[in-house]
Design a protein around this motif. Sequence first.
Motif, PDB file in Angstrom:
ATOM      1  N   LEU A   5      10.376   7.274   9.033  1.00  0.00           N
ATOM      2  CA  LEU A   5       9.162   6.623   8.548  1.00  0.00           C
ATOM      3  C   LEU A   5       9.514   5.507   7.571  1.00  0.00           C
ATOM      4  CD1 LEU A   5       8.277   9.565   9.450  1.00  0.00           C
ATOM      5  CD2 LEU A   5       6.462   9.367   7.753  1.00  0.00           C
ATOM      6  N   TYR A   6       8.696   4.447   7.593  1.00  0.00           N
ATOM      7  CA  TYR A   6       8.886   3.331   6.665  1.00  0.00           C
ATOM      8  C   TYR A   6       7.589   3.067   5.920  1.00  0.00           C
ATOM      9  CZ  TYR A   6      12.546   2.721  10.175  1.00  0.00           C
ATOM     10  OH  TYR A   6      13.575   2.942  11.051  1.00  0.00           O
ATOM     11  N   PHE A   7       7.715   2.757   4.626  1.00  0.00           N
ATOM     12  CA  PHE A   7       6.511   2.472   3.838  1.00  0.00           C
ATOM     13  C   PHE A   7       6.649   1.151   3.081  1.00  0.00           C
ATOM     14  CE2 PHE A   7       6.408   7.065   4.387  1.00  0.00           C
ATOM     15  CZ  PHE A   7       5.090   7.253   4.776  1.00  0.00           C
ATOM     16  N   ALA A   8       5.492   0.603   2.737  1.00  0.00           N
ATOM     17  CA  ALA A   8       5.373  -0.614   1.914  1.00  0.00           C
ATOM     18  C   ALA A   8       6.148  -1.776   2.559  1.00  0.00           C
ATOM     19  CB  ALA A   8       5.783  -0.329   0.475  1.00  0.00           C
ATOM     20  N   TRP A   9       6.940  -2.535   1.759  1.00  0.00           N
ATOM     21  CA  TRP A   9       7.564  -3.717   2.373  1.00  0.00           C
ATOM     22  C   TRP A   9       8.642  -3.346   3.392  1.00  0.00           C
ATOM     23  CZ3 TRP A   9      12.709  -3.875   1.707  1.00  0.00           C
ATOM     24  CH2 TRP A   9      13.277  -3.442   0.501  1.00  0.00           C
ATOM     25  N   ARG A  11       8.254  -1.076   5.697  1.00  0.00           N
ATOM     26  CA  ARG A  11       7.445  -0.998   6.923  1.00  0.00           C
ATOM     27  C   ARG A  11       7.121  -2.410   7.445  1.00  0.00           C
ATOM     28  NH1 ARG A  11       2.388  -1.805   6.891  1.00  0.00           N
ATOM     29  NH2 ARG A  11       2.098  -1.245   4.709  1.00  0.00           N
ATOM     30  N   GLU A  12       6.759  -3.293   6.519  1.00  0.00           N
ATOM     31  CA  GLU A  12       6.405  -4.661   6.944  1.00  0.00           C
ATOM     32  C   GLU A  12       7.613  -5.408   7.492  1.00  0.00           C
ATOM     33  OE1 GLU A  12       2.602  -5.603   4.055  1.00  0.00           O
ATOM     34  OE2 GLU A  12       4.566  -6.364   3.488  1.00  0.00           O
ATOM     35  N   ALA A  74      12.294   9.349   5.420  1.00  0.00           N
ATOM     36  CA  ALA A  74      11.444   8.199   5.090  1.00  0.00           C
ATOM     37  C   ALA A  74      12.182   7.251   4.159  1.00  0.00           C
ATOM     38  CB  ALA A  74      10.152   8.672   4.435  1.00  0.00           C
ATOM     39  N   PHE A  76      11.633   3.814   1.647  1.00  0.00           N
ATOM     40  CA  PHE A  76      10.595   3.053   0.959  1.00  0.00           C
ATOM     41  C   PHE A  76      11.135   2.450  -0.326  1.00  0.00           C
ATOM     42  CE2 PHE A  76       9.930   7.725   0.631  1.00  0.00           C
ATOM     43  CZ  PHE A  76      10.324   7.936  -0.680  1.00  0.00           C
ATOM     44  N   MET A  79       8.714   3.732  -6.137  1.00  0.00           N
ATOM     45  CA  MET A  79       7.276   4.016  -6.108  1.00  0.00           C
ATOM     46  C   MET A  79       6.546   3.391  -7.287  1.00  0.00           C
ATOM     47  SD  MET A  79       8.102   7.851  -4.925  1.00  0.00           S
ATOM     48  CE  MET A  79       9.746   7.695  -5.555  1.00  0.00           C
TER      49      MET A  79
END
Lengths: 82, 147
Positions: A5-9, A11-12, A74, A76, A79
């Motif tokens: 999983l990727y989050f925030a930038w 993911r972008e 994940a 990311f 936080m």
Amino acid sequence: MMDVLYFAWVRERIGLPKERIEAPGATVMDLVKQLRAREERYEAAFADLSALRVAVDQELSDFDAPLAGAREVAFFPPMTGG
Amino acid sequence: MDIRVQEAPFHLGAETDGFARKQSGMGAVVTFTGIVRDLGESRLDVMEIEHYPGMTQKALEDIAEEASNRWATGDILIIHRYGRLRPDEMIMMVATSARHRSDAFQAAEFLMDFLKSRAPFWKKEITDDGAEWVAARDADEDALTRW
């Protein structure tokens, strides 16, 4: 078989929130190396590991953590809650 | 312990009142509320808050558990929102109760310090200049070392 999983930038930059990886390797670092070798967008996302955090099975972890038995990893940025 | 991760707004007054009324034998209730503010050079339109659904609830529970182990708290409430928030909207709140105020204050501060850099939330500011992820500050990480 593992969910990544990727989050925030992250993911972008990679362009997707989640994918399945067949053979992630023995450690988080092995998985990172495999992802980096894929395409430039991965290479860019994983260029500076000091700017990234990792969770293994939804617990904060380290890049040298083993992946044996893990189902979900994940990546990311640090936080920013509160 | 009451931990809620939600998109919907919450009512600070009602939550604080409800929390305080549930306590028994507690001489102190402390609350903290985080509000979307516009401190940048360009006008903030929206604050987008992303989170890691599978992990957030557990991470907040762990932080609250740690606070209740360290201080003689009666109860802990955490509400944290995600989604698109406007300036002046409330992002989150914590409430702590204890027999004496020192435990309630310290537990609340501890919760806030850990929530900032150990709970999987990420803020993105949408301003009239474009969109930018809020960077974590070294001071937030340094704040954890005092505990």
